[in-house]
Design a protein around this motif. Sequence first.
Motif, short mmCIF file in Angstrom:
data_model
loop_
_atom_site.label_atom_id
_atom_site.label_comp_id
_atom_site.label_asym_id
_atom_site.label_seq_id
_atom_site.Cartn_x
_atom_site.Cartn_y
_atom_site.Cartn_z
N LEU A 47 0.83 -1.21 0.00
CA LEU A 47 0.00 0.00 0.00
C LEU A 47 0.86 1.25 0.00
O LEU A 47 0.53 2.24 -0.66
N ALA A 48 1.96 1.24 0.73
CA ALA A 48 2.86 2.40 0.77
C ALA A 48 3.46 2.65 -0.62
O ALA A 48 3.56 3.80 -1.06
N LYS A 49 3.85 1.58 -1.31
CA LYS A 49 4.41 1.73 -2.66
C LYS A 49 3.36 2.30 -3.61
O LYS A 49 3.67 3.16 -4.44
N ILE A 50 2.12 1.84 -3.49
CA ILE A 50 1.04 2.37 -4.33
C ILE A 50 0.84 3.85 -4.04
O ILE A 50 0.65 4.66 -4.95
N GLY A 51 0.91 4.22 -2.76
CA GLY A 51 0.76 5.63 -2.38
C GLY A 51 1.84 6.50 -3.00
O GLY A 51 1.56 7.62 -3.46
N ASN B 264 3.43 5.89 -5.81
CA ASN B 264 3.10 6.00 -7.24
C ASN B 264 1.98 7.00 -7.47
O ASN B 264 2.02 7.78 -8.43
N LEU B 265 0.96 6.97 -6.63
CA LEU B 265 -0.14 7.93 -6.76
C LEU B 265 0.37 9.36 -6.62
O LEU B 265 -0.04 10.25 -7.36
N ASN B 266 1.24 9.58 -5.65
CA ASN B 266 1.79 10.91 -5.43
C ASN B 266 2.59 11.38 -6.66
O ASN B 266 2.49 12.53 -7.08
N GLU C 97 -7.26 3.47 -7.73
CA GLU C 97 -8.15 3.66 -6.58
C GLU C 97 -9.01 2.42 -6.36
O GLU C 97 -9.17 1.95 -5.23
N ILE D 193 -6.81 -0.38 -4.97
CA ILE D 193 -6.49 -0.16 -3.56
C ILE D 193 -7.69 -0.54 -2.69
O ILE D 193 -7.54 -1.21 -1.67
#
Length: 115
Positions: free
Chosen positions: A61-65, A67-69, A95, A98
């Motif tokens: 989830l942190a890695k996805i966050g 990438n989103l940023n 989204e 996630i």
Amino acid sequence: MKRVKAVRSVAIVVRLLPAERDAMRLNAGVHGLSMSDYIRQKCLGIHLRRTPEEKRRLHELAKIGVNLNQLAKWANTYKRTVEAFEILQALRNLESQIAEFASAPQTDDGSEAGA
């Protein structure tokens, strides 16, 4: 003044089926706890230690966050219509992934149900 360490001196007897005891023993081991500590923490509502699976999911989830940023920063920097539309589609897709990832049911041992 010397502190007196509390000693657990009261026992509660609970009758279980052998399969229930085995499941509790397995779950306690997954969390790195003794049976007594596991039962005590579960009954008192104390959050148990994170399992390796839970740590892995949080890391994902942190890695996805991140990438989103990066996508959001790019979209704000380069506001071209066609590319912005593609970025918005990618963000919507991420989204939903996630939400699916975060809402996946888990068993007591930290693994996904049905996996």
